[in-house]
Design a protein around this motif. Sequence first.
Motif, PDB file in Angstrom:
ATOM      1  N   ILE A  50      35.963  44.671  50.790  1.00  0.00           N
ATOM      2  CA  ILE A  50      35.183  44.575  49.550  1.00  0.00           C
ATOM      3  C   ILE A  50      36.112  44.430  48.356  1.00  0.00           C
ATOM      4  N   LEU A  51      37.201  45.207  48.347  1.00  0.00           N
ATOM      5  CA  LEU A  51      38.171  45.130  47.252  1.00  0.00           C
ATOM      6  C   LEU A  51      38.782  43.731  47.159  1.00  0.00           C
ATOM      7  N   VAL A  52      39.106  43.130  48.296  1.00  0.00           N
ATOM      8  CA  VAL A  52      39.680  41.785  48.300  1.00  0.00           C
ATOM      9  C   VAL A  52      38.700  40.783  47.699  1.00  0.00           C
ATOM     10  N   PHE A  53      37.435  40.857  48.092  1.00  0.00           N
ATOM     11  CA  PHE A  53      36.434  39.943  47.552  1.00  0.00           C
ATOM     12  C   PHE A  53      36.236  40.175  46.053  1.00  0.00           C
ATOM     13  N   ARG A  54      36.214  41.431  45.640  1.00  0.00           N
ATOM     14  CA  ARG A  54      36.043  41.742  44.220  1.00  0.00           C
ATOM     15  C   ARG A  54      37.215  41.199  43.398  1.00  0.00           C
ATOM     16  N   PHE A  55      38.415  41.380  43.920  1.00  0.00           N
ATOM     17  CA  PHE A  55      39.601  40.935  43.185  1.00  0.00           C
ATOM     18  C   PHE A  55      39.642  39.412  43.107  1.00  0.00           C
ATOM     19  N   GLU A 105      34.189  46.652  39.138  1.00  0.00           N
ATOM     20  CA  GLU A 105      34.002  46.838  40.577  1.00  0.00           C
ATOM     21  C   GLU A 105      35.340  47.001  41.299  1.00  0.00           C
ATOM     22  N   VAL A 106      36.375  46.325  40.838  1.00  0.00           N
ATOM     23  CA  VAL A 106      37.701  46.518  41.431  1.00  0.00           C
ATOM     24  C   VAL A 106      38.152  47.962  41.225  1.00  0.00           C
ATOM     25  N   GLY A 107      37.950  48.468  40.010  1.00  0.00           N
ATOM     26  CA  GLY A 107      38.300  49.866  39.747  1.00  0.00           C
ATOM     27  C   GLY A 107      37.487  50.826  40.595  1.00  0.00           C
TER      28      GLY A 107
END
Length: 207
Positions: A50-55, A105-107
Amino acid sequence: MRSPQRQQNQTQETVLRNGGIETPSPRPRIQAHFHSTVSEQKLRRLNILILVFRFATLCFSLAAAIFMFSTTRARGSKSPSWTDFEALRFVGIANAIVALYSLFEVGASVWEITGGTTFLPEVLQVWFDFAHDQVFAYMLLSADSAGTELARSLKGKDTCTESNAFCIQSDISIALGFAGFLFLGLSALLSGFRVASYIINGSRFHL
Protein backbone atom coordinates in the motif's frame (compact mmCIF):
# COMPACT_ATOMS: atom_id res chain seq x y z
CA MET A 1 -17.72 -50.14 36.85
CA ARG A 2 -14.27 -49.19 38.03
CA SER A 3 -13.89 -48.49 41.73
CA PRO A 4 -12.54 -45.06 42.80
CA GLN A 5 -9.52 -46.74 44.35
CA ARG A 6 -8.64 -48.47 41.06
CA GLN A 7 -9.00 -45.23 39.09
CA GLN A 8 -6.74 -43.43 41.58
CA ASN A 9 -4.10 -46.19 41.26
CA GLN A 10 -4.16 -45.94 37.47
CA THR A 11 -3.74 -42.14 37.67
CA GLN A 12 -0.77 -42.52 40.01
CA GLU A 13 0.81 -45.07 37.66
CA THR A 14 0.41 -42.70 34.71
CA VAL A 15 2.04 -39.86 36.66
CA LEU A 16 4.94 -42.11 37.66
CA ARG A 17 5.50 -43.22 34.04
CA ASN A 18 5.72 -39.54 33.00
CA GLY A 19 8.44 -38.89 35.54
CA GLY A 20 6.15 -37.76 38.32
CA ILE A 21 5.05 -34.54 36.56
CA GLU A 22 2.02 -34.05 34.33
CA THR A 23 2.85 -31.44 31.69
CA PRO A 24 0.41 -30.17 29.05
CA SER A 25 1.35 -30.52 25.39
CA PRO A 26 3.09 -27.40 24.05
CA ARG A 27 1.80 -27.88 20.50
CA PRO A 28 -1.33 -25.67 20.67
CA ARG A 29 0.69 -22.74 22.03
CA ILE A 30 3.42 -23.16 19.39
CA GLN A 31 0.87 -23.40 16.58
CA ALA A 32 -0.98 -20.30 17.80
CA HIS A 33 2.27 -18.35 17.97
CA PHE A 34 3.22 -19.55 14.48
CA HIS A 35 -0.10 -18.47 12.94
CA SER A 36 0.15 -15.10 14.72
CA THR A 37 3.64 -14.53 13.33
CA VAL A 38 2.56 -15.47 9.79
CA SER A 39 -0.43 -13.10 9.99
CA GLU A 40 1.79 -10.24 11.17
CA GLN A 41 4.23 -10.84 8.32
CA LYS A 42 1.45 -10.87 5.70
CA LEU A 43 -0.09 -7.74 7.21
CA ARG A 44 3.29 -6.01 7.05
CA ARG A 45 3.77 -7.01 3.39
CA LEU A 46 0.28 -5.70 2.55
CA ASN A 47 1.00 -2.39 4.29
CA ILE A 48 4.32 -2.06 2.46
CA LEU A 49 2.55 -2.68 -0.87
CA ILE A 50 0.00 0.00 0.00
CA LEU A 51 2.85 2.38 0.86
CA VAL A 52 4.50 1.73 -2.52
CA PHE A 53 1.26 2.50 -4.38
CA ARG A 54 0.66 5.62 -2.28
CA PHE A 55 4.18 6.90 -2.87
CA ALA A 56 3.93 6.25 -6.63
CA THR A 57 0.63 8.15 -6.74
CA LEU A 58 2.25 11.04 -4.87
CA CYS A 59 5.20 11.19 -7.28
CA PHE A 60 3.16 11.05 -10.49
CA SER A 61 0.39 13.43 -9.41
CA LEU A 62 2.88 15.94 -8.00
CA ALA A 63 4.93 15.82 -11.20
CA ALA A 64 1.76 16.27 -13.26
CA ALA A 65 0.76 19.34 -11.25
CA ILE A 66 4.25 20.84 -11.54
CA PHE A 67 4.37 20.35 -15.31
CA MET A 68 0.94 21.92 -15.68
CA PHE A 69 1.56 24.88 -13.38
CA SER A 70 4.90 25.60 -15.06
CA THR A 71 3.09 26.51 -18.28
CA THR A 72 2.25 29.89 -16.72
CA ARG A 73 2.55 32.72 -19.23
CA ALA A 74 5.52 35.01 -18.72
CA ARG A 75 4.86 38.71 -18.21
CA GLY A 76 4.38 40.43 -21.54
CA SER A 77 4.28 37.15 -23.43
CA LYS A 78 1.43 36.12 -25.68
CA SER A 79 2.05 32.38 -25.24
CA PRO A 80 -0.87 30.34 -23.85
CA SER A 81 -1.12 29.34 -20.19
CA TRP A 82 -2.87 26.57 -18.29
CA THR A 83 -5.16 29.22 -16.79
CA ASP A 84 -6.54 29.97 -20.25
CA PHE A 85 -8.26 26.58 -20.55
CA GLU A 86 -10.82 25.20 -18.12
CA ALA A 87 -9.85 21.57 -18.81
CA LEU A 88 -6.18 22.26 -18.05
CA ARG A 89 -7.09 24.09 -14.87
CA PHE A 90 -9.04 21.00 -13.88
CA VAL A 91 -6.01 18.78 -14.60
CA GLY A 92 -3.60 20.91 -12.59
CA ILE A 93 -5.85 21.39 -9.57
CA ALA A 94 -7.02 17.74 -9.50
CA ASN A 95 -3.44 16.47 -9.53
CA ALA A 96 -2.45 18.93 -6.80
CA ILE A 97 -5.32 17.73 -4.60
CA VAL A 98 -4.41 14.08 -5.17
CA ALA A 99 -0.77 14.85 -4.38
CA LEU A 100 -1.71 16.41 -1.03
CA TYR A 101 -4.01 13.51 -0.22
CA SER A 102 -1.32 10.99 -1.17
CA LEU A 103 1.19 12.78 1.04
CA PHE A 104 -1.15 12.29 4.01
CA GLU A 105 -1.70 8.64 3.08
CA VAL A 106 2.05 8.00 2.79
CA GLY A 107 2.47 9.38 6.31
CA ALA A 108 -0.42 7.25 7.57
CA SER A 109 1.07 4.13 5.95
CA VAL A 110 4.48 4.76 7.51
CA TRP A 111 2.78 5.30 10.86
CA GLU A 112 0.94 1.97 10.53
CA ILE A 113 4.04 0.02 9.45
CA THR A 114 6.24 1.37 12.23
CA GLY A 115 3.63 1.45 14.99
CA GLY A 116 1.35 -1.44 14.07
CA THR A 117 -1.78 0.69 14.48
CA THR A 118 -3.71 3.00 12.17
CA PHE A 119 -3.20 6.76 12.37
CA LEU A 120 -6.95 7.29 12.83
CA PRO A 121 -9.21 4.85 14.72
CA GLU A 122 -9.33 1.67 12.66
CA VAL A 123 -12.98 1.86 11.57
CA LEU A 124 -12.54 5.52 10.61
CA GLN A 125 -9.25 4.88 8.81
CA VAL A 126 -10.49 2.05 6.58
CA TRP A 127 -13.60 3.97 5.52
CA PHE A 128 -11.67 7.24 5.11
CA ASP A 129 -9.14 5.57 2.81
CA PHE A 130 -11.75 3.73 0.75
CA ALA A 131 -14.08 6.70 0.29
CA HIS A 132 -11.35 9.18 -0.63
CA ASP A 133 -9.61 6.73 -2.95
CA GLN A 134 -12.85 6.31 -4.88
CA VAL A 135 -13.68 10.02 -5.05
CA PHE A 136 -10.20 11.20 -6.00
CA ALA A 137 -9.67 8.40 -8.52
CA TYR A 138 -12.83 9.36 -10.39
CA MET A 139 -11.91 13.04 -10.15
CA LEU A 140 -8.43 12.41 -11.55
CA LEU A 141 -9.76 10.24 -14.37
CA SER A 142 -12.34 12.85 -15.28
CA ALA A 143 -9.76 15.65 -15.27
CA ASP A 144 -7.23 13.75 -17.39
CA SER A 145 -9.93 12.68 -19.83
CA ALA A 146 -11.05 16.29 -20.26
CA GLY A 147 -7.42 17.35 -20.67
CA THR A 148 -6.83 14.69 -23.30
CA GLU A 149 -9.81 15.84 -25.32
CA LEU A 150 -8.60 19.46 -25.18
CA ALA A 151 -5.06 18.47 -26.13
CA ARG A 152 -6.38 16.67 -29.21
CA SER A 153 -8.41 19.68 -30.26
CA LEU A 154 -5.40 21.98 -29.89
CA LYS A 155 -3.23 19.87 -32.19
CA GLY A 156 -4.85 21.26 -35.31
CA LYS A 157 -4.89 24.89 -34.18
CA ASP A 158 -2.39 27.71 -34.09
CA THR A 159 -1.91 27.26 -30.33
CA CYS A 160 0.43 24.29 -30.71
CA THR A 161 1.99 25.69 -33.87
CA GLU A 162 3.05 28.95 -32.25
CA SER A 163 3.84 27.48 -28.81
CA ASN A 164 4.84 23.87 -29.20
CA ALA A 165 6.47 23.76 -25.73
CA PHE A 166 3.13 24.57 -24.10
CA CYS A 167 1.41 21.64 -25.81
CA ILE A 168 4.27 19.26 -25.01
CA GLN A 169 4.21 20.18 -21.32
CA SER A 170 0.44 19.80 -21.22
CA ASP A 171 0.67 16.36 -22.83
CA ILE A 172 3.33 15.27 -20.32
CA SER A 173 1.21 16.52 -17.42
CA ILE A 174 -1.84 14.63 -18.64
CA ALA A 175 0.19 11.43 -19.16
CA LEU A 176 1.63 11.68 -15.65
CA GLY A 177 -1.87 12.24 -14.34
CA PHE A 178 -3.05 9.00 -15.93
CA ALA A 179 -0.12 7.17 -14.30
CA GLY A 180 -1.13 8.67 -10.96
CA PHE A 181 -4.69 7.48 -11.55
CA LEU A 182 -3.42 3.94 -12.23
CA PHE A 183 -1.62 3.70 -8.88
CA LEU A 184 -4.47 5.41 -7.06
CA GLY A 185 -6.80 2.80 -8.56
CA LEU A 186 -4.57 0.01 -7.24
CA SER A 187 -4.62 1.67 -3.83
CA ALA A 188 -8.41 1.80 -4.02
CA LEU A 189 -8.52 -1.98 -4.61
CA LEU A 190 -6.46 -2.61 -1.48
CA SER A 191 -8.46 -0.15 0.61
CA GLY A 192 -11.61 -1.92 -0.59
CA PHE A 193 -10.12 -5.21 0.56
CA ARG A 194 -9.49 -3.69 3.99
CA VAL A 195 -13.08 -2.46 4.22
CA ALA A 196 -14.44 -5.89 3.24
CA SER A 197 -12.18 -7.58 5.81
CA TYR A 198 -13.35 -5.17 8.49
CA ILE A 199 -17.04 -5.77 7.69
CA ILE A 200 -16.65 -9.56 7.65
CA ASN A 201 -14.09 -10.13 10.41
CA GLY A 202 -14.07 -6.92 12.45
CA SER A 203 -10.46 -6.20 11.46
CA ARG A 204 -8.82 -4.47 8.50
CA PHE A 205 -6.83 -7.63 7.78
CA HIS A 206 -7.66 -11.20 8.78
CA LEU A 207 -6.35 -14.63 7.81
